[in-house]
Structure formats: structure tokens, C-alpha cells
Scaffold this motif. Sequence first.
Motif, mmCIF file in Angstrom:
data_model
loop_
_atom_site.group_PDB
_atom_site.id
_atom_site.type_symbol
_atom_site.label_atom_id
_atom_site.label_comp_id
_atom_site.label_asym_id
_atom_site.label_seq_id
_atom_site.Cartn_x
_atom_site.Cartn_y
_atom_site.Cartn_z
ATOM 1 N N GLN A 172 0.844 -1.184 0.000
ATOM 2 C CA GLN A 172 0.000 0.000 0.000
ATOM 3 C C GLN A 172 0.884 1.241 0.000
ATOM 4 O O GLN A 172 1.798 1.351 0.804
ATOM 5 N N VAL A 173 0.595 2.147 -0.905
ATOM 6 C CA VAL A 173 1.402 3.357 -1.020
ATOM 7 C C VAL A 173 1.045 4.330 0.098
ATOM 8 O O VAL A 173 -0.132 4.579 0.378
ATOM 9 N N GLN A 174 2.068 4.852 0.733
ATOM 10 C CA GLN A 174 1.873 5.875 1.752
ATOM 11 C C GLN A 174 2.669 7.118 1.397
ATOM 12 O O GLN A 174 3.845 7.025 1.021
ATOM 13 N N LEU A 175 2.029 8.267 1.510
ATOM 14 C CA LEU A 175 2.683 9.558 1.378
ATOM 15 C C LEU A 175 2.592 10.240 2.732
ATOM 16 O O LEU A 175 1.496 10.362 3.291
ATOM 17 N N VAL A 176 3.732 10.666 3.258
ATOM 18 C CA VAL A 176 3.762 11.241 4.594
ATOM 19 C C VAL A 176 4.264 12.669 4.507
ATOM 20 O O VAL A 176 5.432 12.910 4.176
ATOM 21 N N GLU A 177 3.370 13.610 4.828
ATOM 22 C CA GLU A 177 3.735 15.027 4.815
ATOM 23 C C GLU A 177 4.286 15.440 6.175
ATOM 24 O O GLU A 177 3.904 14.881 7.214
ATOM 25 N N SER A 178 5.138 16.439 6.156
ATOM 26 C CA SER A 178 5.655 17.032 7.386
ATOM 27 C C SER A 178 6.037 18.471 7.102
ATOM 28 O O SER A 178 6.147 18.882 5.941
ATOM 29 N N GLY A 179 6.244 19.229 8.185
ATOM 30 C CA GLY A 179 6.735 20.595 8.040
ATOM 31 C C GLY A 179 5.698 21.684 8.243
ATOM 32 O O GLY A 179 6.043 22.873 8.221
ATOM 33 N N GLY A 180 4.445 21.307 8.437
ATOM 34 C CA GLY A 180 3.436 22.325 8.676
ATOM 35 C C GLY A 180 3.582 22.925 10.061
ATOM 36 O O GLY A 180 4.389 22.485 10.880
ATOM 37 N N GLY A 181 2.789 23.968 10.320
ATOM 38 C CA GLY A 181 2.842 24.602 11.631
ATOM 39 C C GLY A 181 2.258 25.989 11.601
ATOM 40 O O GLY A 181 1.576 26.385 10.658
ATOM 41 N N LEU A 182 2.546 26.725 12.649
ATOM 42 C CA LEU A 182 2.073 28.098 12.812
ATOM 43 C C LEU A 182 3.213 29.052 12.497
ATOM 44 O O LEU A 182 4.324 28.899 13.024
ATOM 45 N N VAL A 183 2.933 30.034 11.654
ATOM 46 C CA VAL A 183 3.952 30.998 11.270
ATOM 47 C C VAL A 183 3.304 32.368 11.127
ATOM 48 O O VAL A 183 2.113 32.476 10.816
ATOM 49 N N GLN A 184 4.076 33.399 11.358
ATOM 50 C CA GLN A 184 3.561 34.753 11.190
ATOM 51 C C GLN A 184 3.542 35.140 9.713
ATOM 52 O O GLN A 184 4.327 34.613 8.906
ATOM 53 N N ALA A 185 2.656 36.040 9.380
ATOM 54 C CA ALA A 185 2.604 36.549 8.008
ATOM 55 C C ALA A 185 3.973 37.100 7.613
ATOM 56 O O ALA A 185 4.650 37.749 8.415
ATOM 57 N N GLY A 186 4.360 36.781 6.377
ATOM 58 C CA GLY A 186 5.671 37.176 5.895
ATOM 59 C C GLY A 186 6.743 36.132 6.122
ATOM 60 O O GLY A 186 7.849 36.237 5.577
ATOM 61 N N GLY A 187 6.431 35.119 6.922
ATOM 62 C CA GLY A 187 7.392 34.072 7.223
ATOM 63 C C GLY A 187 7.440 32.986 6.168
ATOM 64 O O GLY A 187 6.773 33.077 5.124
ATOM 65 N N SER A 188 8.223 31.954 6.460
ATOM 66 C CA SER A 188 8.439 30.865 5.508
ATOM 67 C C SER A 188 8.292 29.518 6.187
ATOM 68 O O SER A 188 8.509 29.385 7.399
ATOM 69 N N LEU A 189 7.925 28.531 5.392
ATOM 70 C CA LEU A 189 7.893 27.137 5.819
ATOM 71 C C LEU A 189 8.316 26.270 4.642
ATOM 72 O O LEU A 189 8.155 26.666 3.486
ATOM 73 N N ARG A 190 8.815 25.083 4.958
ATOM 74 C CA ARG A 190 9.068 24.104 3.923
ATOM 75 C C ARG A 190 8.345 22.810 4.277
ATOM 76 O O ARG A 190 8.598 22.216 5.325
ATOM 77 N N LEU A 191 7.482 22.393 3.403
ATOM 78 C CA LEU A 191 6.780 21.123 3.567
ATOM 79 C C LEU A 191 7.533 20.025 2.829
ATOM 80 O O LEU A 191 8.128 20.264 1.779
ATOM 81 N N SER A 192 7.474 18.831 3.389
ATOM 82 C CA SER A 192 8.067 17.656 2.760
ATOM 83 C C SER A 192 7.005 16.576 2.634
ATOM 84 O O SER A 192 6.088 16.486 3.456
ATOM 85 N N CYS A 193 7.163 15.754 1.627
ATOM 86 C CA CYS A 193 6.264 14.621 1.421
ATOM 87 C C CYS A 193 7.125 13.449 0.984
ATOM 88 O O CYS A 193 7.740 13.505 -0.090
#
Length: 127
Positions: A1-22
Motif C-alpha cells: 500500500q502506497v503511503q505519502l507522509v507530509e511534514s513541516g506544517g505549523g504556525l507561522v507569522q505573516a511574511g514568514g516561511s515554511l518548507r513542507l516535505s512529502c
Amino acid sequence: QVQLVESGGGLVQAGGSLRLSCATSSRSFITWAMGWFRQAPGKERELVAAINWSGDSTRYGDSVEGRFTISRDNAKNTVYLRMNDLKHEDTAVYYCAAFDHTPHDILVPTARLYNYWGQGTQVTVSS
């Protein structure tokens, strides 16, 4: 069974940055076109970004063009979404998706065409 696992989300202030991974353990990852979608409460799921199997072709939703970057590392079976200059309206659950059909060298902007989906990761941008 194929699984895709995301990570990297969260709370950030406007103007900030995040990087999501899958990430996936599937060896077929290199053949898949991939996409990132998002869904905010009361809204339809929308395309954020799509990438072809090799990573040399990408497409973005109008609202994120110029701020977000999709990329992939086929050696690590991982697709990324770099999000810069985040806005309150970027708040949503973000999903990665895999397109496991031929041809592989395409971009897939339509959610219903994807075979596999991750569980989603919440991104909240405070204004």
C-alpha cells in the motif's frame, strides 16, 4: 500500500516561511508526477503546485506564483514545497498527491486525477 507522509506544517507569522516535505518508501516515486494541494475550511481543494517526474517542469496556482517553489529529490523519494512570504489566506491543510499513470512527463493540475494522497499537514499563518 502506497503511503505519502507530509511534514513541516505549523504556525507561522505573516511574511514568514515554511518548507513542507512529502516522503514515500515506494520505489515507483521516480515515475510519478506529484502535486501539492490545499483546502481551507468551507472551500474546495485547490492546486498549489505540480511537478513532473524529473523535476524540470513545474506549475503553480495563481495565488502562490512567485512565492512558493515545488521541487523533488528522486534519490530521497521526497517532494518539497518551499513557501515564502506567507499570507493569512495561505492558511489551510496542505496535501501532497501522486499521479501514477502514463505518461509520466506531464504536469497534473486536477486533483481527481491523482492516485495517492497524504494525510495532510496544517499550515496556519497569523496576521
